[in-house]
Design an enzyme around this catalytic site. Structure first.
Site, PDB file in Angstrom:
ATOM      1  N   ASN A   9       0.884  -1.168   0.000  1.00 38.81           N
ATOM      2  CA  ASN A   9       0.000   0.000   0.000  1.00 38.81           C
ATOM      3  C   ASN A   9       0.919   1.214   0.000  1.00 38.81           C
ATOM      4  O   ASN A   9       1.494   1.556   1.035  1.00 38.81           O
ATOM      5  CB  ASN A   9      -0.883  -0.034   1.259  1.00 38.81           C
ATOM      6  CG  ASN A   9      -1.690   1.239   1.430  1.00 38.81           C
ATOM      7  OD1 ASN A   9      -1.814   2.034   0.501  1.00 38.81           O
ATOM      8  ND2 ASN A   9      -2.230   1.432   2.620  1.00 38.81           N
ATOM      9  N   LYS A  11       0.229   4.275  -0.311  1.00 38.51           N
ATOM     10  CA  LYS A  11      -0.375   5.484   0.295  1.00 38.51           C
ATOM     11  C   LYS A  11      -0.067   6.698  -0.587  1.00 38.51           C
ATOM     12  O   LYS A  11       0.031   6.560  -1.796  1.00 38.51           O
ATOM     13  CB  LYS A  11       0.121   5.667   1.732  1.00 38.51           C
ATOM     14  CG  LYS A  11      -0.031   4.398   2.567  1.00 38.51           C
ATOM     15  CD  LYS A  11       0.145   4.661   4.026  1.00 38.51           C
ATOM     16  CE  LYS A  11       0.086   3.343   4.778  1.00 38.51           C
ATOM     17  NZ  LYS A  11       0.035   3.527   6.223  1.00 38.51           N
ATOM     18  N   HIS A  96      -9.485   1.218   4.756  1.00 40.23           N
ATOM     19  CA  HIS A  96      -8.239   1.474   5.491  1.00 40.23           C
ATOM     20  C   HIS A  96      -8.520   2.450   6.627  1.00 40.23           C
ATOM     21  O   HIS A  96      -9.305   3.388   6.466  1.00 40.23           O
ATOM     22  CB  HIS A  96      -7.172   2.034   4.542  1.00 40.23           C
ATOM     23  CG  HIS A  96      -5.810   1.994   5.140  1.00 40.23           C
ATOM     24  ND1 HIS A  96      -5.391   2.916   6.079  1.00 40.23           N
ATOM     25  CD2 HIS A  96      -4.788   1.119   4.976  1.00 40.23           C
ATOM     26  CE1 HIS A  96      -4.163   2.613   6.454  1.00 40.23           C
ATOM     27  NE2 HIS A  96      -3.771   1.528   5.801  1.00 40.23           N
ATOM     28  N   GLU A  98      -6.913   4.843   7.705  1.00 39.58           N
ATOM     29  CA  GLU A  98      -6.642   6.256   7.371  1.00 39.58           C
ATOM     30  C   GLU A  98      -7.833   6.861   6.627  1.00 39.58           C
ATOM     31  O   GLU A  98      -8.141   8.037   6.794  1.00 39.58           O
ATOM     32  CB  GLU A  98      -5.345   6.358   6.556  1.00 39.58           C
ATOM     33  CG  GLU A  98      -4.138   6.086   7.447  1.00 39.58           C
ATOM     34  CD  GLU A  98      -2.910   5.555   6.733  1.00 39.58           C
ATOM     35  OE1 GLU A  98      -2.841   5.615   5.495  1.00 39.58           O
ATOM     36  OE2 GLU A  98      -2.001   5.058   7.440  1.00 39.58           O
ATOM     37  N   GLU A 168      -5.633  -4.949  10.438  1.00 35.01           N
ATOM     38  CA  GLU A 168      -4.602  -3.953  10.687  1.00 35.01           C
ATOM     39  C   GLU A 168      -4.912  -3.203  11.981  1.00 35.01           C
ATOM     40  O   GLU A 168      -5.702  -2.255  11.977  1.00 35.01           O
ATOM     41  CB  GLU A 168      -4.560  -2.936   9.551  1.00 35.01           C
ATOM     42  CG  GLU A 168      -4.279  -3.547   8.194  1.00 35.01           C
ATOM     43  CD  GLU A 168      -3.654  -2.517   7.259  1.00 35.01           C
ATOM     44  OE1 GLU A 168      -2.565  -2.805   6.769  1.00 35.01           O
ATOM     45  OE2 GLU A 168      -4.233  -1.448   7.062  1.00 35.01           O
ATOM     46  N   GLY A 174       2.329   2.119  10.878  1.00 36.01           N
ATOM     47  CA  GLY A 174       3.302   3.206  10.748  1.00 36.01           C
ATOM     48  C   GLY A 174       3.945   3.607  12.069  1.00 36.01           C
ATOM     49  O   GLY A 174       4.606   4.633  12.157  1.00 36.01           O
ATOM     50  N   SER A 214       3.263  -2.271  10.539  1.00 33.43           N
ATOM     51  CA  SER A 214       4.713  -2.338  10.763  1.00 33.43           C
ATOM     52  C   SER A 214       5.294  -3.718  10.462  1.00 33.43           C
ATOM     53  O   SER A 214       6.208  -4.180  11.152  1.00 33.43           O
ATOM     54  CB  SER A 214       5.062  -1.894  12.189  1.00 33.43           C
ATOM     55  OG  SER A 214       4.624  -0.561  12.402  1.00 33.43           O
ATOM     56  N   GLY A 235       2.726  -1.190   4.345  1.00 31.35           N
ATOM     57  CA  GLY A 235       2.795   0.232   4.032  1.00 31.35           C
ATOM     58  C   GLY A 235       4.239   0.649   3.788  1.00 31.35           C
ATOM     59  O   GLY A 235       4.795   0.459   2.711  1.00 31.35           O
TER      60      GLY A 235
END
Ligand code: PEP
Length: 252
Positions: A9, A11, A96, A98, A168, A174, A214, A235
């Site tokens: 991903n 992003k 997701h 985010e 996730e 992250g 992570s 990510g």
């Protein structure tokens, strides 16, 4: 045997030139050193059409990171599922954290997005996962169940076969903080059990459930060794070919 998958991903990273260079490097490396799992790269919309022209999608499939909750029309700035599909992409990430957190995507909006993605022949990587606060309150199972019920458990069993689930935990995205392999396995097994309750054992056994948060080359082997962890959604470590390859090689 359900599919093992490592999906990147990107992003909001990589301009067009850098993105093409990374996709070319992955394409060359993976075509000469065939992976033991499905590999997907999910890129910003603007990269899709260019990358689709050279990517060998038998080895690396292409996906988007989002699509609109409307079919077409006066929705300035939106990109529809049909548009994504027309680039040559095969997957789309939906749900997701985010998108849920920063852009207010509710279960109802996501339900529409999932339906439109499937209607247009895209496969969906559907993300679920709890916040740190929810985990500390022991609510992680409740949260992931509600997320599935809110946006994908309305699908028929046949439709659901086009869903890849990505667990996730938000506190691990992250942050450098990974769920332990045991924590991840426990909730992956729970997720599979609720898919089985809803769609039966056969569908549950065929559903790929990826871990994200992570994940990197150093922890991927331990995570992927667990019976209900079928790969990763990556990510940060998907932005450099060597890092991403290190995770893909965890399946070797
Ligand atoms: C993600 O956002 O999907 C993700 C897993 O990010 P990272 O690997 O950077 O934690």
């Amino acid at each position: 045997m359900r599919k093992k998958i490592v999906a990147g991903n990107w992003k909001m990273n990589m301009n067009l030139q850098d993105g093409i260079a990374l996709a070319k490097e992955l394409n060359e490396t993976l075509n000469s050193n065939k992976p033991n799992c499905g590999v997907i790269i999910c890129t910003p919309f603007i990269h899709l059409a260019s990358i689709a022209q050279f990517l060998n999608q038998d080895v690396i499939a292409l996906g988007a990171e989002n699509c609109a909750d409307k079919e077409k029309g006066a929705y300035t700035g939106e990109v529809s599922a049909e548009m994504v599909k027309s680039t040559g992409a095969q997957y789309v990430i939906l749900g997701h954290s985010e998108r849920r957190g920063y852009y207010g995507e509710t279960p109802e909006i996501l339900k529409e997005k999932v339906l439109l993605a499937l209607k247009n022949g895209l496969k969906v990587i559907f993300c679920i996962g709890e916040s740190l606060e929810e985990r500390e309150a022991g609510k992680q199972n409740e949260v992931v169940k509600a997320e599935l019920e809110g946006s994908v458990f309305n699908l028929t069993a046949e439709e659901f076969k086009n869903i890849v689930i990505a667990y996730e935990p938000i506190w691990a995205i992250g942050t450098g903080k990974t769920a332990t392999a045991e924590q991840a396995e426990e909730i992956h097994a729970y997720i599979r059990s609720i898919v089985a309750e809803k769609y039966g054992n056969e569908v549950a056994e065929e559903t790929s459930i990826l871990y994200g948060g992570s994940c990197k080359a150093s922890n991927a082997p331990e995570l992927f060794a667990k019976p209900d962890i079928d790969g990763g959604l990556i990510g940060g470590a998907s932005l450099k070919a060597a890092d991403f390859m290190g995770i893909i090689d965890a399946w070797k």
